[in-house]
Design an enzyme around this catalytic site. Structure first.
Site, short mmCIF file in Angstrom:
data_model
loop_
_atom_site.label_atom_id
_atom_site.label_comp_id
_atom_site.label_asym_id
_atom_site.label_seq_id
_atom_site.Cartn_x
_atom_site.Cartn_y
_atom_site.Cartn_z
N GLU A 1 -7.74 -21.12 -9.17
CA GLU A 1 -6.68 -21.26 -8.17
C GLU A 1 -7.31 -21.66 -6.84
O GLU A 1 -8.29 -21.04 -6.40
CB GLU A 1 -5.95 -19.92 -8.01
CG GLU A 1 -4.91 -19.93 -6.91
CD GLU A 1 -4.38 -18.53 -6.56
OE1 GLU A 1 -4.63 -17.57 -7.30
OE2 GLU A 1 -3.71 -18.43 -5.52
N ASP B 1 -4.38 -29.31 3.81
CA ASP B 1 -5.22 -28.56 4.75
C ASP B 1 -6.58 -29.23 4.82
O ASP B 1 -7.13 -29.61 3.78
CB ASP B 1 -5.49 -27.12 4.25
CG ASP B 1 -4.23 -26.27 4.17
OD1 ASP B 1 -3.21 -26.70 4.74
OD2 ASP B 1 -4.29 -25.20 3.54
N PRO C 1 9.94 -32.73 0.12
CA PRO C 1 8.67 -32.05 0.39
C PRO C 1 7.73 -32.09 -0.82
O PRO C 1 6.52 -32.26 -0.66
CB PRO C 1 9.10 -30.61 0.72
CG PRO C 1 10.53 -30.71 1.13
CD PRO C 1 11.11 -31.85 0.36
N VAL D 1 12.78 -14.38 -8.70
CA VAL D 1 13.09 -13.42 -9.76
C VAL D 1 14.17 -12.43 -9.30
O VAL D 1 14.33 -12.19 -8.12
CB VAL D 1 11.84 -12.64 -10.22
CG1 VAL D 1 10.96 -13.52 -11.08
CG2 VAL D 1 11.09 -12.08 -9.04
N CYS E 1 -9.36 7.26 0.03
CA CYS E 1 -10.48 6.89 0.90
C CYS E 1 -10.30 7.51 2.29
O CYS E 1 -10.51 8.70 2.45
CB CYS E 1 -10.64 5.38 0.93
SG CYS E 1 -12.36 4.92 1.15
N LEU E 2 -9.84 6.76 3.29
CA LEU E 2 -9.62 7.37 4.61
C LEU E 2 -8.57 8.49 4.49
O LEU E 2 -8.62 9.48 5.22
CB LEU E 2 -9.15 6.30 5.62
CG LEU E 2 -9.17 6.71 7.08
CD1 LEU E 2 -10.58 7.03 7.55
CD2 LEU E 2 -8.59 5.61 7.97
N GLY E 3 -7.64 8.34 3.56
CA GLY E 3 -6.60 9.35 3.33
C GLY E 3 -7.17 10.63 2.74
O GLY E 3 -6.61 11.72 2.90
N GLN F 1 -10.33 11.50 3.51
CA GLN F 1 -11.10 12.03 4.64
C GLN F 1 -10.19 12.74 5.64
O GLN F 1 -10.55 13.78 6.20
CB GLN F 1 -11.88 10.89 5.31
CG GLN F 1 -12.88 10.23 4.33
CD GLN F 1 -13.61 9.03 4.91
OE1 GLN F 1 -13.32 8.57 6.00
NE2 GLN F 1 -14.57 8.50 4.14
N HIS G 1 -10.88 3.92 -4.82
CA HIS G 1 -9.61 3.20 -4.76
C HIS G 1 -8.98 3.05 -6.15
O HIS G 1 -9.13 2.00 -6.79
CB HIS G 1 -9.81 1.82 -4.12
CG HIS G 1 -10.11 1.90 -2.67
ND1 HIS G 1 -9.13 1.95 -1.70
CD2 HIS G 1 -11.30 2.01 -2.02
CE1 HIS G 1 -9.71 2.05 -0.52
NE2 HIS G 1 -11.01 2.10 -0.68
N GLU H 1 -6.01 2.49 -6.95
CA GLU H 1 -4.96 1.46 -7.02
C GLU H 1 -5.48 0.15 -7.59
O GLU H 1 -4.71 -0.63 -8.16
CB GLU H 1 -4.35 1.24 -5.62
CG GLU H 1 -5.22 0.53 -4.58
CD GLU H 1 -6.19 1.45 -3.83
OE1 GLU H 1 -6.47 2.56 -4.31
OE2 GLU H 1 -6.68 1.03 -2.75
N1 GLN Z 1 -13.47 4.14 7.08
C1 GLN Z 1 -13.79 5.05 6.01
C2 GLN Z 1 -15.21 4.86 5.51
O1 GLN Z 1 -15.80 3.82 5.73
C3 GLN Z 1 -12.80 4.87 4.87
C4 GLN Z 1 -12.90 3.54 4.21
C5 GLN Z 1 -11.67 3.19 3.40
O2 GLN Z 1 -10.63 3.82 3.54
N2 GLN Z 1 -11.78 2.17 2.57
O3 GLN Z 1 -15.74 5.72 4.88
#
Ligand code: GLN
Length: 532
Positions: free
Chosen positions: A144, A151, A193, A244, A381-383, A385, A507, A509
């Protein structure tokens, strides 16, 4: 006999955001269902070496592969629709291509020659395409090309593809995705177009083999004939890809109805066979007939960009589909969170990843709120922490506890820089990236979700739970339920006296699929049923 590898190049015309990534992923799924091994490659025309250093407001989510490449979010689509293995070989940017060529020039590899876009840059692009197929020993490589034809930046990519199509005439083709708008004022659908974008392609030397028309409504045979005539593409190779009804996961079904993949097989002399899409049909049925609705609150800071948490949104949807529910996502900008007004109205809350201090206190507030009110919480991750910092401040009584990312001078650095990060000077590609193994405590919510004790998940961070405080956290009811044993790094935390409060340093997700939801998202959604 050695198999002949086939190559598909997917370009986009008229405007961006037509869903080229989704279309590429859907075609890849259909080919996979026909029994072909597919490999996918995203070529991005920007000069950054990877999107890792770009602001999510500009670029959206950064998708991370097992081998630690920071890539475009389209790879997330490829992952969700196919089982193809994505890696560093599945992505290339102009920045990377130029970097490789210039490094070679400095080494003296081109000694005596002038280094030029053609052939040196275009050769490097073609090399990446071949390499992507080789790595996976694929039957079909789908490439892709980011951006829109016309461009300036994408010209070297298109030139490389022109050469490739010329050099592999029977084994490669171009699929052009374009836009056919309905003009209200004229009361008509307009093909101009599309004609123009194909003219641009043809001026570069590429004649599309197939045209997919994104439009609000199905195109008449007459309109398809018109597009065919003006664009030099037989009418039976002009397809429509209309908006869709309910879900992006309908796209493969829509393309299959029109026999898009069979047509590609014919053109590439690939043996065609019927596909079994019953799992996707079942999925759409479940999406269309939910038994109820759940509302999840996302407390983050990149919420204005609809793609900044793309995989998180999708993974929530997968979990909800598995439970037979629809999901409504309510966003709370952690930057603007008014601490006097409680978060409310949701069955659970998720704090996703992020960087820097902006919005940080709002995330801690969300963790606090869920902990006190026993509302399901998933911190990524940050969540994760922010969940640890809330616990340190409000349960351990360490009022000034913080992450050293936010406050380098905190007296209680419960989240601190990973030791390997201490001497890092370059910001690009230097985080703890990619897949690491993790061992689960068998008496944990995490184990209950995964149903196994050894897992592997992908990371992208520099900071980490500080083990100096481990005992104190444990004594007060915050458990470390997942550990990267080799480095003694905490990967998952859970709160004991709480129905479902889990923070993960990785992560999850990124590994969820609609047909195979991630266990943590599935269980988070399950925990939300009956709350709120
Ligand atoms: N900023 C945080 C760290 O570097 C969390 C990183 C993130 O959420 N991907 O550890």
């Amino acid at each position: 006999m050695q198999k002949k590898r086939k190559y598909l190049f997917i370009t986009g015309g008229v405007v961006s955001s037509l869903g080229k990534g989704l279309t590429t992923a859907s075609i890849a799924l259909l080919l996979e269902k026909k029994g072909f091994k597919v490999a996918l490659l995203k070529l991005d025309p920007y000069l950054n070496v990877d999107p890792g250093t770009m602001n999510p407001f500009q670029h959206g989510e950064v998708y991370v592969t097992d081998d630690g490449a920071e890539t475009d979010l389209d790879l997330g689509h490829y992952h969700r629709y196919t089982t193809s293995n994505l890696s560093r070989a599945s992505t290339a940017t102009s920045g990377q291509i130029y970097d490789a060529v210039i490094k070679r020039e400095r080494r003296g590899d081109y000694l005596g020659n002038t280094v030029q876009v053609i052939p040196h840059i275009t050769d490097e692009i073609k090399h990446r395409i071949i390499q992507c197929g080789d790595k996976e020993d694929a039957d079909v490589v789908l490439t892709e090309i980011g951006g829109t034809v016309g461009d300036i930046e994408s010209l070297p990519f298109l030139e490389a593809i022109r050469q490739f199509l010329y050099e592999h005439p029977r084994d490669s083709l171009n699929v052009h995705l374009t836009y056919v708008p309905y003009l209200k004022a004229a009361g008509e659908v307009k093909t101009k177009p599309t004609q123009h974008s194909v003219q641009v392609l043809r001026s570069i030397g590429i004649i599309p083999d197939m045209i997919l028309c994104r439009s609000e409504q199905s195109l008449s045979e007459e309109l398809k004939a018109k597009i065919s005539l003006f664009c030099n593409v037989p009418p039976n190779r002009v397809f429509d890809e209309i908006d869709v009804e309910t879900s992006i996961y309908e796209v493969p079904l829509m393309l299959e109805k029109q026999r898009v993949a069979s047509t590609l097989c014919e053109l590439l002399s690939l043996e065609d066979c019927p596909v079994d899409l019953s799992d996707w049909v079942y999925l759409i049925e479940k999406i269309k007939h939910p038994k109820g609705k759940l509302t999840v609150g996302i407390v983050g800071k990149y919420l204005q960009h609809q793609d900044a948490y793309k995989s998180v949104f999708e993974a929530l949807e997968h979990g909800a589909i598995a439970a037979g529910y629809s999901i409504e996502i309510k966003t709370f900008n952690s930057d603007e969170l008014d601490f006097s007004i409680e978060l409310s109205g949701c069955n659970g809350y998720l704090v996703p990843g992020g960087f820097g201090s902006r919005g940080w206190e709002g995330m801690i507030y969300a963790a606090s709120y869920c902990r006190k009110n026993k509302i399901p919480y998933l911190g990524i991750c940050l969540g994760m922490q922010s969940m640890v910092v809330d616990f340190a401040r409000h349960v351990l009584g360490l009022e000034q506890a913080n992450s050293t990312e936010i406050d380098p001078n905190t007296p209680h650095p419960v989240i601190s820089l990973l030791s390997e990060q201490k001497n890092v000077t370059d910001l690009g590609g230097t985080m703890r990236l990619g897949a690491y193994p993790c061992s689960l405590n068998e008496k944990s919510l995490a184990y209950r979700a995964y149903k196994k004790s050894k897992i592997s998940e992908r990371h992208r961070h520099r900071y980490e739970f500080n083990n100096k405080y481990l005992q104190s956290f444990k004594d007060h009811g915050l458990e470390v339920s997942g550990l990267y044993e080799e480095g003694n790094l905490c990967e998952i935390v859970e709160i004991k006296d709480h129905p479902w409060m889990v923070g993960v340093q990785f992560h999850p997700e990124l590994k969820s699929r609609p047909t195979d939801p991630h266990p943590l998202f599935r269980d988070f959604i399950q925990a939300m049923i009956g709350h709120g």
